[in-house]
Design an enzyme around this catalytic site. Structure first.
Site, short mmCIF file in Angstrom:
data_model
loop_
_atom_site.label_atom_id
_atom_site.label_comp_id
_atom_site.label_asym_id
_atom_site.label_seq_id
_atom_site.Cartn_x
_atom_site.Cartn_y
_atom_site.Cartn_z
N ALA A 161 1.32 -1.27 0.39
CA ALA A 161 -0.61 0.02 0.19
C ALA A 161 0.74 1.20 0.29
O ALA A 161 1.78 1.72 0.99
CB ALA A 161 -1.31 -0.07 1.39
N LYS A 162 0.53 1.97 -0.54
CA LYS A 162 1.46 3.62 -1.21
C LYS A 162 0.84 4.24 0.20
O LYS A 162 -0.18 4.95 -0.56
CB LYS A 162 1.44 4.27 -2.56
CG LYS A 162 2.32 5.41 -2.67
CD LYS A 162 2.30 5.72 -4.32
CE LYS A 162 3.85 6.48 -4.26
NZ LYS A 162 4.97 6.77 -3.80
N ALA A 163 1.13 3.50 1.34
CA ALA A 163 0.25 4.67 2.33
C ALA A 163 1.52 6.06 2.81
O ALA A 163 2.18 5.63 2.91
CB ALA A 163 -0.02 3.81 3.18
N TYR A 167 6.00 6.50 4.91
CA TYR A 167 7.13 7.48 4.74
C TYR A 167 7.46 8.34 5.64
O TYR A 167 8.03 9.43 5.79
CB TYR A 167 6.25 8.75 3.43
CG TYR A 167 6.43 7.57 2.75
CD1 TYR A 167 6.92 8.06 1.42
CD2 TYR A 167 5.00 7.56 1.79
CE1 TYR A 167 7.15 6.89 0.18
CE2 TYR A 167 4.92 6.80 0.81
CZ TYR A 167 6.14 6.70 -0.28
OH TYR A 167 6.05 5.75 -1.21
#
Ligand code: PMP
Length: 317
Positions: A161-163, A167
């Protein structure tokens, strides 16, 4: 000091409407501000001889849908609707080459992190953003270090998941690398195998074979990574997705990062150990050249990777 507002454009797509840049705001009580509940994408539009073209738009919007699904975040726009919205955003801002940032956030004005039922808002921002690690980096390569921060273990934060929350981990690694005088940090996974950069996937060349970490090694399933693998195979290279111990980095013939922002960035040294001849190697250069030629429309696109952005009627060529 870098002007951090230099990339700003005129209009932002907000749940079906194009609003002025300054109006695309959310409340400080939004869930995302306190609990990191956003999922997003990073997409490039390139200037081609026939106008703007968005690179692998469908794949990016599909990954946005995947990220929403993993986090049980209801996304009311279909992949097709989001693709059209991205095209509209580039056209409305009269852009050619730009970076697109679709983002879905949990908003509302409630306290507590329980996410179900919290309102979701979706935005698409178009941004003027050049090379991520600098033009020099694309040509000569970068010096990197192995980070002491690791990617999250598979049963902690899902890296497919690019959540937004992922980051925080990337920020730790990137800040450590930069403060220590490196361009970027390479993170290992929780088992000690090579994972990826803070915002890029990683490729290694040894004896003409192209290696990259498997999706289970705490990486984002990069769309540039997939493009590199396909181009590599079509150039006749053997491509292996396999776990790699840290020391394989040091004895590589070539190393490079791949990512939408970083494109293909050669790596010149790791932990001050020179990689190969400390110059971008032939495999890196061949794939980089082919990738950029397709993205910028200089050669036919055999993969159907480009979505053209129609020039608005009445606009100059
Ligand atoms: N890994 C991470 C952690 C990233 O943030 C990115 C950039 N989205 C990538 C890899 C590269 O992915 P892509 O090629 O899809 O941009």
């Amino acid at each position: 000091m870098t002007d951090r507002s230099a990339g700003r454009t005129m209009k932002i797509w907000r749940d079906g409407e194009l609003v002025a840049w300054a109006d695309a705001t959310i409340h400080v009580m939004s869930h995302v501000v306190h609990y990191g509940s956003s999922v997003f994408e990073g997409i490039r539009s390139y200037e081609t001889p026939s106008g703007a073209a968005i690179f692998r738009l469908r794949d990016h919007m599909r990954r946005l849908h995947d990220s929403c699904k993993i986090y049980r975040l209801p996304m009311k726009w279909s992949v097709e609707e989001l693709m059209q919205a991205a095209v509209d955003t580039v056209a409305a801002n009269d852009l050619r080459a730009c970076y697109l940032r679709p983002v879905a956030v949990r908003t509302g004005e409630q306290m507590g992190f329980y996410p179900i039922g919290v309102p979701v808002e979706t935005f698409i921002i178009a941004y003027n953003w050049g090379t991520y690690l600098g033009h020099e980096a694309l040509v000569n390569g970068v010096d990197v270090s192995v980070s002491s921060w690791r990617r999250a273990a598979p049963d902690t934060f899902p890296t497919l998941a690019k959540a937004g929350g992922n980051y925080l981990n990337s920020q730790l690694s990137k800040a450590q690398a930069r403060v220590d005088g490196y361009a970027e940090g390479i993170m290992l996974d929780s088992f000690g195998y090579v994972a990826e950069g803070s915002g890029e996937n990683l490729f290694l060349v040894r004896d003409g074979i192209l290696y990259t970490s498997p999706v289970a090694a705490g990486i984002l399933h990069g769309i540039t990574r997939d493009s590199v693998m396909r181009i590599g195979r079509d150039l006749g290279l053997e491509v292996r997705e396999q776990n790699m111990p840290r020391e394989m980095l040091y004895i590589a013939d070539e190393l490079f990062f791949s990512g939408t922002a970083a494109e293909l960035t050669p790596i010149r040294s790791v932990d001050r150990i020179e990689i190969g001849s400390a110059k971008p190697g032939p495999v890196t250069l061949a794939i980089q050249e082919r990738f950029m030629a397709i993205a910028k429309g200089r050669v036919p696109d055999p993969y159907g990777w480009l979505t053209p952005v129609p020039t608005p009627v009445g606009a100059g060529a």
